[in-house]
Design a protein around this motif. Structure first.
Motif, PDB file in Angstrom:
ATOM      1  N   PHE A  57       0.825  -1.218   0.000  1.00  0.00           N
ATOM      2  CA  PHE A  57       0.000   0.000   0.000  1.00  0.00           C
ATOM      3  C   PHE A  57       0.855   1.262   0.000  1.00  0.00           C
ATOM      4  O   PHE A  57       0.422   2.311  -0.473  1.00  0.00           O
ATOM      5  CB  PHE A  57      -0.946   0.015   1.200  1.00  0.00           C
ATOM      6  CG  PHE A  57      -2.091  -0.953   1.091  1.00  0.00           C
ATOM      7  CD1 PHE A  57      -2.809  -1.083  -0.091  1.00  0.00           C
ATOM      8  CD2 PHE A  57      -2.450  -1.749   2.167  1.00  0.00           C
ATOM      9  CE1 PHE A  57      -3.859  -1.978  -0.197  1.00  0.00           C
ATOM     10  CE2 PHE A  57      -3.500  -2.654   2.065  1.00  0.00           C
ATOM     11  CZ  PHE A  57      -4.200  -2.772   0.884  1.00  0.00           C
ATOM     12  N   HIS A  61      -1.725   4.791  -4.274  1.00  0.00           N
ATOM     13  CA  HIS A  61      -2.706   5.770  -3.797  1.00  0.00           C
ATOM     14  C   HIS A  61      -3.898   4.948  -3.351  1.00  0.00           C
ATOM     15  O   HIS A  61      -4.546   4.273  -4.159  1.00  0.00           O
ATOM     16  CB  HIS A  61      -3.108   6.727  -4.921  1.00  0.00           C
ATOM     17  CG  HIS A  61      -4.297   7.583  -4.569  1.00  0.00           C
ATOM     18  ND1 HIS A  61      -5.583   7.226  -4.888  1.00  0.00           N
ATOM     19  CD2 HIS A  61      -4.386   8.734  -3.888  1.00  0.00           C
ATOM     20  CE1 HIS A  61      -6.406   8.139  -4.421  1.00  0.00           C
ATOM     21  NE2 HIS A  61      -5.700   9.069  -3.816  1.00  0.00           N
ATOM     22  N   TYR A  62      -4.175   4.974  -2.068  1.00  0.00           N
ATOM     23  CA  TYR A  62      -5.261   4.147  -1.538  1.00  0.00           C
ATOM     24  C   TYR A  62      -6.060   4.984  -0.548  1.00  0.00           C
ATOM     25  O   TYR A  62      -5.517   5.455   0.448  1.00  0.00           O
ATOM     26  CB  TYR A  62      -4.675   2.897  -0.868  1.00  0.00           C
ATOM     27  CG  TYR A  62      -5.713   1.988  -0.247  1.00  0.00           C
ATOM     28  CD1 TYR A  62      -6.931   1.762  -0.874  1.00  0.00           C
ATOM     29  CD2 TYR A  62      -5.470   1.352   0.960  1.00  0.00           C
ATOM     30  CE1 TYR A  62      -7.885   0.936  -0.309  1.00  0.00           C
ATOM     31  CE2 TYR A  62      -6.415   0.513   1.530  1.00  0.00           C
ATOM     32  CZ  TYR A  62      -7.609   0.304   0.890  1.00  0.00           C
ATOM     33  OH  TYR A  62      -8.553  -0.518   1.460  1.00  0.00           O
ATOM     34  N   ASN A  75       4.601   8.545  -2.486  1.00  0.00           N
ATOM     35  CA  ASN A  75       4.292   8.765  -1.064  1.00  0.00           C
ATOM     36  C   ASN A  75       5.560   9.069  -0.273  1.00  0.00           C
ATOM     37  O   ASN A  75       5.553   9.925   0.628  1.00  0.00           O
ATOM     38  CB  ASN A  75       3.606   7.527  -0.474  1.00  0.00           C
ATOM     39  CG  ASN A  75       2.191   7.366  -1.012  1.00  0.00           C
ATOM     40  OD1 ASN A  75       1.497   8.349  -1.252  1.00  0.00           O
ATOM     41  ND2 ASN A  75       1.768   6.130  -1.221  1.00  0.00           N
ATOM     42  N   PHE A  78       6.641  12.565  -1.066  1.00  0.00           N
ATOM     43  CA  PHE A  78       5.809  13.552  -0.368  1.00  0.00           C
ATOM     44  C   PHE A  78       6.278  13.688   1.075  1.00  0.00           C
ATOM     45  O   PHE A  78       6.347  14.792   1.624  1.00  0.00           O
ATOM     46  CB  PHE A  78       4.335  13.125  -0.415  1.00  0.00           C
ATOM     47  CG  PHE A  78       3.412  14.129   0.217  1.00  0.00           C
ATOM     48  CD1 PHE A  78       2.922  15.202  -0.502  1.00  0.00           C
ATOM     49  CD2 PHE A  78       3.045  14.020   1.552  1.00  0.00           C
ATOM     50  CE1 PHE A  78       2.085  16.146   0.084  1.00  0.00           C
ATOM     51  CE2 PHE A  78       2.217  14.953   2.152  1.00  0.00           C
ATOM     52  CZ  PHE A  78       1.731  16.015   1.411  1.00  0.00           C
ATOM     53  N   PHE A 293      -7.924  10.262   4.655  1.00  0.00           N
ATOM     54  CA  PHE A 293      -8.129   9.182   3.685  1.00  0.00           C
ATOM     55  C   PHE A 293      -6.885   8.865   2.858  1.00  0.00           C
ATOM     56  O   PHE A 293      -6.985   8.283   1.787  1.00  0.00           O
ATOM     57  CB  PHE A 293      -9.290   9.505   2.720  1.00  0.00           C
ATOM     58  CG  PHE A 293     -10.591   9.742   3.400  1.00  0.00           C
ATOM     59  CD1 PHE A 293     -11.370   8.673   3.833  1.00  0.00           C
ATOM     60  CD2 PHE A 293     -11.060  11.014   3.627  1.00  0.00           C
ATOM     61  CE1 PHE A 293     -12.576   8.887   4.468  1.00  0.00           C
ATOM     62  CE2 PHE A 293     -12.266  11.240   4.264  1.00  0.00           C
ATOM     63  CZ  PHE A 293     -13.026  10.176   4.685  1.00  0.00           C
ATOM     64  N   ASN A 294      -5.700   9.279   3.319  1.00  0.00           N
ATOM     65  CA  ASN A 294      -4.472   8.990   2.572  1.00  0.00           C
ATOM     66  C   ASN A 294      -3.830   7.719   3.130  1.00  0.00           C
ATOM     67  O   ASN A 294      -2.758   7.759   3.734  1.00  0.00           O
ATOM     68  CB  ASN A 294      -3.502  10.167   2.667  1.00  0.00           C
ATOM     69  CG  ASN A 294      -4.082  11.419   2.044  1.00  0.00           C
ATOM     70  OD1 ASN A 294      -4.750  11.357   1.006  1.00  0.00           O
ATOM     71  ND2 ASN A 294      -3.862  12.558   2.670  1.00  0.00           N
ATOM     72  N   TYR A 297      -0.294   6.856   1.871  1.00  0.00           N
ATOM     73  CA  TYR A 297       0.748   7.658   2.509  1.00  0.00           C
ATOM     74  C   TYR A 297       0.976   7.198   3.942  1.00  0.00           C
ATOM     75  O   TYR A 297       2.117   7.113   4.413  1.00  0.00           O
ATOM     76  CB  TYR A 297       0.362   9.136   2.456  1.00  0.00           C
ATOM     77  CG  TYR A 297       1.390  10.048   3.077  1.00  0.00           C
ATOM     78  CD1 TYR A 297       2.714  10.011   2.659  1.00  0.00           C
ATOM     79  CD2 TYR A 297       1.038  10.932   4.089  1.00  0.00           C
ATOM     80  CE1 TYR A 297       3.663  10.839   3.228  1.00  0.00           C
ATOM     81  CE2 TYR A 297       1.980  11.765   4.668  1.00  0.00           C
ATOM     82  CZ  TYR A 297       3.289  11.711   4.237  1.00  0.00           C
ATOM     83  OH  TYR A 297       4.240  12.529   4.820  1.00  0.00           O
TER      84      TYR A 297
ATOM     85  N   LYS B 106     -14.825  13.365  -0.591  1.00  0.00           N
ATOM     86  CA  LYS B 106     -14.271  12.018  -0.735  1.00  0.00           C
ATOM     87  C   LYS B 106     -15.342  11.032  -1.188  1.00  0.00           C
ATOM     88  O   LYS B 106     -15.111  10.201  -2.076  1.00  0.00           O
ATOM     89  CB  LYS B 106     -13.661  11.593   0.610  1.00  0.00           C
ATOM     90  CG  LYS B 106     -13.099  10.197   0.655  1.00  0.00           C
ATOM     91  CD  LYS B 106     -12.065   9.920  -0.400  1.00  0.00           C
ATOM     92  CE  LYS B 106     -10.833  10.770  -0.262  1.00  0.00           C
ATOM     93  NZ  LYS B 106      -9.862  10.518  -1.344  1.00  0.00           N
ATOM     94  N   LEU B 441      -1.646  14.142  -2.547  1.00  0.00           N
ATOM     95  CA  LEU B 441      -1.886  12.775  -2.070  1.00  0.00           C
ATOM     96  C   LEU B 441      -3.262  12.259  -2.462  1.00  0.00           C
ATOM     97  O   LEU B 441      -3.518  11.062  -2.420  1.00  0.00           O
ATOM     98  CB  LEU B 441      -1.752  12.718  -0.548  1.00  0.00           C
ATOM     99  CG  LEU B 441      -0.348  12.833   0.027  1.00  0.00           C
ATOM    100  CD1 LEU B 441      -0.397  12.945   1.529  1.00  0.00           C
ATOM    101  CD2 LEU B 441       0.482  11.628  -0.382  1.00  0.00           C
TER     102      LEU B 441
END
Lengths: 327, 443
Positions: A57, A61-62, A75, A78, A293-294, A297, B106, B441
């Motif tokens: 993961f 991007h999840y 990720n 970043f 919701f990252n 990351y 979202k 992101l």
């Protein structure tokens, strides 16, 4: 005859070994697998699967709601280039590791030393020191925030009796982390127990021999006690570092309670009150994964934390070899 | 390593990778029986208080009376985390109710909540039937993945007794008036600490938040889809005003005051106890005061506006409860009937708003809420909801992250030294950059 006997004897003692057949080898392998299966299942489900998932993961991007999408090392880029909260969170966490862990080990050792040397009342003393450790962290943190409340808390009230104007504690950027350290020192009972056991394991005759040779208290501690309890100190330090790298509950609860902001759905509360001073690495991770919701990351942050934990542990193990005398 | 162990580890790793490959997303069919078929739908909502749950169940009963073939299984106390996990796991409820409008971006962007536009078009439901601000917080980039169920509206609460003692007979209408009155209404103890705050501007003081202030300055969060904290001068003015009032009190004094008064949702709430003369708060405070401080002599009004924006007086910030159909709902048609009924049936909305003491969301239900209108304290919020300048926070694909980033800056700024106007604008521009970076992101 002799030869015949010798040959016969040799044949009787060491018969020619036959390589087991393929079927037998398979059966043995299956039996071994069967016996290993509970462990394999546990390691697979609760260690390998989460570890492999997290690593996977971390390159995606999840967002928890769509299928993960491969993004390569974005990720990680970043984290090192764009995340303004990463280094403050790292600094705060390292501050806690550097200050909290040694203080806890030292206090635990001191308290354990008192506990083993008390002639009477040792059990009461042990119970009094150990009990705070049993208090759930959330409850203990809320109680501490109440006790150290700069407006209404009894601690600053008592300090004012001796002319000291107490600081803001959990509401002050400067004092919030020291206040968290005080909270952790209050619950040092876990270390007291294991260090007490280690101290009791130090052979009395070694102390007596050292004393006869003229060694004072400090020398006896340095050359007798310390080498014997070093493995336990090492264990306390390593587990302490790993626990502090994952420091989350107390910092989160203290920040939320001390800020006074009610955590209602939809309320956007900057983590790490006051002013990010209690934002620890795990808080950043949870905030990214579950609030923003990252999750991809957050997984990358987890992998970095895993690597750092490994490095810390390895360095500590290597550094303490000289102390324990191991090659 | 023996061959057996190697074999075992390979098998375990293969299983682990296999599980990873199967993880995430969760599809789910949108097919299901027609709305006319006999069926049971599951509805998750976040209400927990007896009064709220009973009110919701009464609305459900009203729906069931109209659609006897559809039985509704309402599950209380469900938050967005649980809803998200259920959608991700492929076993969502048929209908979800959320209090967190910040997550709409979202939900829409990922398709986690289904786009209701085709269903609304099919049944001839127009967005003009709803309050405009409520339409804004239920839509993202053309997708309407939720509809408003109830609204929360923010305004000014003022203590009439304290105002009267200071020689005031009416609440402030402009920020200048608010500032002057706040200073005059503030009382200090002999040791310099705050005894009564005229208006506490501290960002940590309960409902004091940039989002709640924004309509009073006409401040825009985004221009052309980009964060505009630095480019919209209204933000610089708002932050500068807040900082100047914080400095008048003294930051440390405000912190000490904050930690010496009661909690926001306790009966010791400082406004209810007369320790704060004026406060920004939501319409729900009227119910709290009725229950916890019935003798409090108070009034409600729209929050004052910037001196140069007097035509906007009467507006405020609005957010609310939303309802939608998660991806993977097995009874989409019946779920839509339920969502449509709950969000457009005037009597149901009025009844729900009356019982929960929130603001109804459609133009018709706002007009029909006579019980709420008869309460002068509550009527203020109905009027604010209907005001053309009333606004909300925009939906974003990373939820309310931009507000958190801004909040981090504001918390630091109010505790430090004030900057000149141009320096403050430059700082806000750097916050814009951070908000833009954070969005990397989400893409």
């Amino acid at each position: 005859v002799t030869t015949a006997l010798a040959t016969g004897s040799s044949a009787a003692v060491r018969p020619a070994r036959r390589r087991p057949g393929r079927a037998l080898r398979r059966r043995r392998a299956f039996t071994a697998l069967l016996f290993l299966s509970p462990w394999l299942l546990g390691v697979g489900l609760f260690f390998l699967y989460p570890l492999v998932s997290t690593i996977y993961f971390s390159f995606t991007h999840y967002d928890l709601l769509s299928n993960p999408r491969w993004v390569g090392i974005s990720n990680y880029k970043f984290a090192f280039q764009d995340d303004p909260n990463l280094w403050p969170a790292v600094r705060n966490t390292l501050w806690l590791v550097v200050v909290m862990v040694p203080l806890r080990v030292l206090l635990g050792l001191g308290v354990a030393g008192i506990a083993v040397s008390l002639k009477s009342g040792a059990s009461v003393f042990r119970a009094l020191v150990y009990l705070p450790y049993l208090v759930p962290p959330v409850a203990a943190t809320i109680a501490f925030v109440f006790l150290f409340n700069p407006g209404t808390g009894p601690v600053n009230h008592v300090l004012s009796w001796v002319g000291i104007s107490g600081p803001g504690w959990f509401t002050s950027s400067t004092w919030a982390k020291p206040a968290l350290v005080l909270l952790s020192l209050w619950a040092v009972g876990d270390l007291m127990v294991i260090l007490m056991a280690a101290l009791l394991d130090v052979p009395r005759e070694l102390h007596e021999a050292a004393a006869i040779d003229g060694a004072g208290g400090v020398a006896r501690f340095r050359y007798v006690t310390l080498p014997v309890i070093a493995p336990v100190l090492l264990f306390a330090a390593i587990t302490g570092i790993i626990e502090t790298l994952q420091y989350f509950t107390q910092a989160t609860v203290a920040a939320r309670v001390a800020s006074g902001v009610t955590d209602l759905p939809g309320t956007q509360i900057p983590p790490g009150y006051p002013n990010g001073s209690t934002l620890t690495y795990p808080q950043l991770l949870v905030d990214q994964g579950f609030t923003q919701f990252n999750m991809g990351y957050a997984a990358a942050l987890s992998v970095l934390l895993f690597v750092v934990s490994l490095v810390f542990t390895g360095a500590l193990l290597r550094g303490t070899r000289s102390l324990t005398g191991d090659a | 390593m023996t061959k057996t162990l190697r074999l075992a580890l390979v098998a375990t790793l293969t299983t682990a990778f296999g599980l990873v490959a199967c993880t995430a997303g969760g599809g789910g069919s949108d097919n299901g029986p027609a709305a006319s078929a006999k069926q049971t739908i599951t509805v998750w909502h976040g209400f927990t208080g007896d009064n709220e749950v009973n009110a919701f169940n009464a609305a459900v009963a009203r729906f069931h009376a109209k659609f006897p073939n559809i039985t509704v299984k309402a599950v209380k106390g469900q938050d967005d985390d649980k809803i998200t996990k259920a959608i991700s796991g492929g076993d969502p409820p048929d209908v979800a109710v959320s209090f967190t409008t910040d997550n709409v971006g979202k939900f829409c962007a990922t398709g986690a909540w289904q786009d209701l536009n085709p269903l609304m078009k099919q049944d001839g439901i127009k967005t003009s039937e709803f309050n405009q601000a409520a339409m804004d917080y239920t839509e993202f980039e053309g997708k309407r993945c939720a509809l408003p169920l109830l609204q929360d509206v923010y305004g000014l609460y003022y203590n009439k007794q304290l105002l009267s003692a200071a020689g005031y007979s009416a609440p402030p209408k402009t920020i200048s008036e608010l500032t002057a009155m706040a200073k005059k209404l503030t009382q200090f103890n002999s040791d310099g600490s705050i005894k009564v705050a005229g208006f506490d501007p501290d960002w940590l003081f309960y409902e004091v938040a940039p989002s709640h202030f924004a309509p009073s300055w006409g401040a825009k969060w985004q221009v052309n889809g980009k964060s505009s904290l630095g480019s919209d001068p209204a933000w610089t003015q708002m932050v500068a005003w807040q900082k100047s009032l914080v400095d008048w009190y003294g930051y440390s004094k405000l912190q000490k005051f904050l930690h010496s008064v009661g909690q926001e949702f306790d009966p010791d709430n400082p406004f209810e106890k007369g320790k704060v003369a004026m406060a920004i708060d939501g319409e729900w405070r009227t119910a709290s005061i009725r229950d916890e401080a019935p003798s409090l002599d108070y009034g409600t009004a729209p929050f004052p506006v910037a001196d140069s924006l007097s035509s906007h007086y009467g507006a405020g910030y609005v957010t609310g409860t939303i309802i939608g159909i998660p991806r993977g709902s097995g009874h989409k048609a019946a779920a839509w009937e339920f969502v449509k009924f709950m969000t457009t049936d005037t009597q149901t909305l009025v009844d729900l708003a009356n019982k929960i003491r929130n603001v109804p969301t459609t133009t018709a239900s706002l007009a029909a809420a006579t019980d709420l209108k008869n309460d002068p304290h509550f009527k203020t919020f109905l009027d604010i909801a209907a005001n053309q300048y009333t606004s909300t926070t925009p939906a974003s694909p990373n939820g309310g992250a931009y507000q958190v980033t801004f909040g981090q800056f504001l918390d630091k700024y109010e505790s430090g030294s004030a900057a000149s106007s141009s320096a403050l604008t430059a700082k806000l521009e750097s916050v814009d950059k951070q908000i833009t970076d954070d969005l990397k992101l989400s893409k």
